[in-house]
Design an enzyme around this catalytic site. Structure first.
Site, PDB file in Angstrom:
ATOM      1  N   SER A   4      43.809  28.252  37.750  1.00 51.75           N
ATOM      2  CA  SER A   4      42.933  28.056  36.584  1.00 51.75           C
ATOM      3  C   SER A   4      43.429  26.908  35.730  1.00 51.75           C
ATOM      4  O   SER A   4      44.535  26.952  35.189  1.00 51.75           O
ATOM      5  CB  SER A   4      42.869  29.326  35.743  1.00 51.75           C
ATOM      6  OG  SER A   4      42.221  29.014  34.534  1.00 51.75           O
ATOM      7  N   HIS A  37      39.806  26.510  39.526  1.00 54.71           N
ATOM      8  CA  HIS A  37      39.060  27.474  38.717  1.00 54.71           C
ATOM      9  C   HIS A  37      38.891  26.892  37.313  1.00 54.71           C
ATOM     10  O   HIS A  37      39.870  26.517  36.659  1.00 54.71           O
ATOM     11  CB  HIS A  37      39.829  28.796  38.686  1.00 54.71           C
ATOM     12  CG  HIS A  37      39.120  29.915  38.012  1.00 54.71           C
ATOM     13  ND1 HIS A  37      38.179  30.689  38.655  1.00 54.71           N
ATOM     14  CD2 HIS A  37      39.210  30.405  36.753  1.00 54.71           C
ATOM     15  CE1 HIS A  37      37.728  31.617  37.822  1.00 54.71           C
ATOM     16  NE2 HIS A  37      38.335  31.464  36.647  1.00 54.71           N
ATOM     17  N   ASP A  86      37.432  27.533  33.592  1.00 58.91           N
ATOM     18  CA  ASP A  86      37.046  28.611  32.671  1.00 58.91           C
ATOM     19  C   ASP A  86      36.307  28.053  31.466  1.00 58.91           C
ATOM     20  O   ASP A  86      36.905  27.423  30.598  1.00 58.91           O
ATOM     21  CB  ASP A  86      38.306  29.344  32.186  1.00 58.91           C
ATOM     22  CG  ASP A  86      38.871  30.266  33.240  1.00 58.91           C
ATOM     23  OD1 ASP A  86      38.107  31.083  33.787  1.00 58.91           O
ATOM     24  OD2 ASP A  86      40.083  30.168  33.527  1.00 58.91           O
ATOM     25  N   MET A 140      34.322  28.834  28.066  1.00 57.64           N
ATOM     26  CA  MET A 140      34.204  29.891  27.041  1.00 57.64           C
ATOM     27  C   MET A 140      33.454  29.360  25.840  1.00 57.64           C
ATOM     28  O   MET A 140      33.730  28.249  25.380  1.00 57.64           O
ATOM     29  CB  MET A 140      35.600  30.328  26.590  1.00 57.64           C
ATOM     30  CG  MET A 140      36.480  30.809  27.714  1.00 57.64           C
ATOM     31  SD  MET A 140      38.098  31.251  27.072  1.00 57.64           S
ATOM     32  CE  MET A 140      38.928  31.726  28.599  1.00 57.64           C
ATOM     33  N   HIS A 193      33.684  29.334  36.133  1.00 53.70           N
ATOM     34  CA  HIS A 193      33.548  30.696  35.602  1.00 53.70           C
ATOM     35  C   HIS A 193      32.953  30.593  34.202  1.00 53.70           C
ATOM     36  O   HIS A 193      33.644  30.199  33.261  1.00 53.70           O
ATOM     37  CB  HIS A 193      34.958  31.332  35.587  1.00 53.70           C
ATOM     38  CG  HIS A 193      35.012  32.713  35.036  1.00 53.70           C
ATOM     39  ND1 HIS A 193      36.204  33.345  34.754  1.00 53.70           N
ATOM     40  CD2 HIS A 193      34.045  33.606  34.720  1.00 53.70           C
ATOM     41  CE1 HIS A 193      35.963  34.557  34.282  1.00 53.70           C
ATOM     42  NE2 HIS A 193      34.653  34.733  34.243  1.00 53.70           N
ATOM     43  N   MET A 231      31.948  32.029  30.948  1.00 54.16           N
ATOM     44  CA  MET A 231      32.095  33.143  29.999  1.00 54.16           C
ATOM     45  C   MET A 231      31.269  32.769  28.776  1.00 54.16           C
ATOM     46  O   MET A 231      31.804  32.481  27.693  1.00 54.16           O
ATOM     47  CB  MET A 231      33.582  33.348  29.666  1.00 54.16           C
ATOM     48  CG  MET A 231      34.342  33.984  30.826  1.00 54.16           C
ATOM     49  SD  MET A 231      36.124  33.772  30.670  1.00 54.16           S
ATOM     50  CE  MET A 231      36.298  32.165  31.416  1.00 54.16           C
ATOM     51  N   MET A 290      37.363  40.964  36.939  1.00 55.75           N
ATOM     52  CA  MET A 290      38.257  40.576  35.849  1.00 55.75           C
ATOM     53  C   MET A 290      39.369  41.619  35.735  1.00 55.75           C
ATOM     54  O   MET A 290      39.107  42.803  35.506  1.00 55.75           O
ATOM     55  CB  MET A 290      37.504  40.495  34.521  1.00 55.75           C
ATOM     56  CG  MET A 290      36.499  39.359  34.417  1.00 55.75           C
ATOM     57  SD  MET A 290      37.145  37.713  34.777  1.00 55.75           S
ATOM     58  CE  MET A 290      38.469  37.565  33.581  1.00 55.75           C
ATOM     59  N   ASP A 306      40.679  37.847  38.861  1.00 64.14           N
ATOM     60  CA  ASP A 306      40.954  36.854  37.820  1.00 64.14           C
ATOM     61  C   ASP A 306      41.628  37.505  36.622  1.00 64.14           C
ATOM     62  O   ASP A 306      41.019  38.338  35.935  1.00 64.14           O
ATOM     63  CB  ASP A 306      39.625  36.190  37.412  1.00 64.14           C
ATOM     64  CG  ASP A 306      39.817  35.064  36.410  1.00 64.14           C
ATOM     65  OD1 ASP A 306      40.965  34.687  36.130  1.00 64.14           O
ATOM     66  OD2 ASP A 306      38.787  34.555  35.923  1.00 64.14           O
TER      67      ASP A 306
HETATM   68  C1  DX5 Z   1      40.522  34.634  31.418  1.00 63.13           C
HETATM   69  C2  DX5 Z   1      40.144  33.562  32.429  1.00 63.13           C
HETATM   70  C3  DX5 Z   1      41.144  33.435  33.506  1.00 63.13           C
HETATM   71  C4  DX5 Z   1      42.469  32.920  33.017  1.00 63.13           C
HETATM   72  C5  DX5 Z   1      43.515  33.376  33.950  1.00 63.13           C
HETATM   73  O1  DX5 Z   1      39.489  34.765  30.501  1.00 63.13           O
HETATM   74  O2  DX5 Z   1      38.892  33.865  33.040  1.00 63.13           O
HETATM   75  O3  DX5 Z   1      40.664  32.615  34.564  1.00 63.13           O
HETATM   76  O4  DX5 Z   1      42.510  31.514  32.939  1.00 63.13           O
HETATM   77  O5  DX5 Z   1      44.744  33.043  33.393  1.00 63.13           O
HETATM   78  P1  DX5 Z   1      46.051  33.898  33.702  1.00 63.13           P
HETATM   79  O6  DX5 Z   1      46.304  33.754  35.174  1.00 63.13           O
HETATM   80  O7  DX5 Z   1      47.079  33.242  32.842  1.00 63.13           O
HETATM   81  O8  DX5 Z   1      45.741  35.312  33.325  1.00 63.13           O
HETATM   82 ZN    ZN Z   2      38.366  32.744  34.949  1.00 65.93          ZN
END
Ligand code: DX5
Ligand code: ZN
Length: 218
Positions: free
Chosen positions: A8, A33, A35, A37, A66, A68, A137, A175
């Site tokens: 990620s 990956h 992320d 948000m 991903h 979110m 998750m 994840d």
């Molecule tokens: C959390 C994200 C994950 C995160 C994982 O909301 O969706 O992808 O980056 O990070 P680690 O491996 O540090 O939990």
């Molecule tokens: Zn993620």
């Protein structure tokens, strides 16, 4: 079976994003990956379309994006244009999940659905044939570096059983909080893809850490 690995980029040094992407290009990672948000679906804001596009410009690995975010259906085309190979939406954020999954595939990406820790796998039972990837998750989404939720092993195992029973080709991704302590157990439970953020990027040698997670046999 060995897992696929999706480090990620959330845990990377954003001031040196090109360097970090080049490190992942040189590693055994299968995906990057990404992320996204929005500060509404999750209590944190990361980055969006221009940064995804910038990552894609330097990446030789496919982007596993991903989302979110609320109303993800409004941004599917923009993220596919920005370079998403896999586009994952949250079941909790989609009123018309079936339509959203079909739209992701129509745009030419693989369709993923993520489940928050409280969301039962049964919420996917009527759409599983449309799904290319289920992201379980194993932390509450919003932040990197959180503690792995132990209940995730049985959730992955039950999901694997459901996928096999339905004759679905969906891959299982896990994840959140993935480390060398839980990776083998997750692969044994049925995980196909492991996402790892802080465990990879905080390691003294991220490339070796990626290789060691990839080498897991279950
Ligand atoms: C959390 C994200 C994950 C995160 C994982 O909301 O969706 O992808 O980056 O990070 P680690 O491996 O540090 O939990
Ligand atoms: Zn993620």
């Amino acid at each position: 079976m060995s897992p696929q690995l999706a480090p990620s980029i959330l845990a990377a040094d954003f001031a040196n994003l090109q360097k970090e992407v080049e490190m992942l290009n040189a590693s055994a990672a299968d995906y990057i990956h990404v992320d996204v948000m929005d500060g509404i679906f999750v209590p944190n804001i990361s980055f969006g379309i221009p940064v995804t596009e910038a990552i894609h410009r330097h990446a030789t690995k496919p982007l596993d994006v991903h989302l979110m975010i609320v109303n993800p259906e409004l941004y599917l085309e923009a993220f596919v244009k920005a370079g998403a190979s896999i586009l994952t939406v949250h079941v909790e954020a989609c009123t018309h999940l079936h339509r959203t999954l079909q739209e992701i595939k129509r745009l030419g990406a693989r369709a993923g659905v993520a489940l928050n820790p409280h969301t039962p796998i049964e919420s996917l039972s009527e759409v599983l044939e449309e799904v290319d990837l289920v992201c379980v998750m194993s932390v509450n989404p919003g932040f990197g570096g959180q503690k792995f939720i132990e209940h995730s092993y049985s959730k992955v195992a039950n999901l694997k059983e459901m996928i096999l029973k339905k004759g679905s080709n969906a891959q299982i991704e896990v994840d959140g909080g993935v480390t060398d302590q839980n990776a083998k157990g997750l692969v044994e439970a049925g995980a196909d893809i492991l996402v790892a953020g802080s465990f990879v990027f905080n390691a003294p040698n991220p490339i070796a850490t990626i290789a060691s997670l990839k080498a897991i046999q279950a």
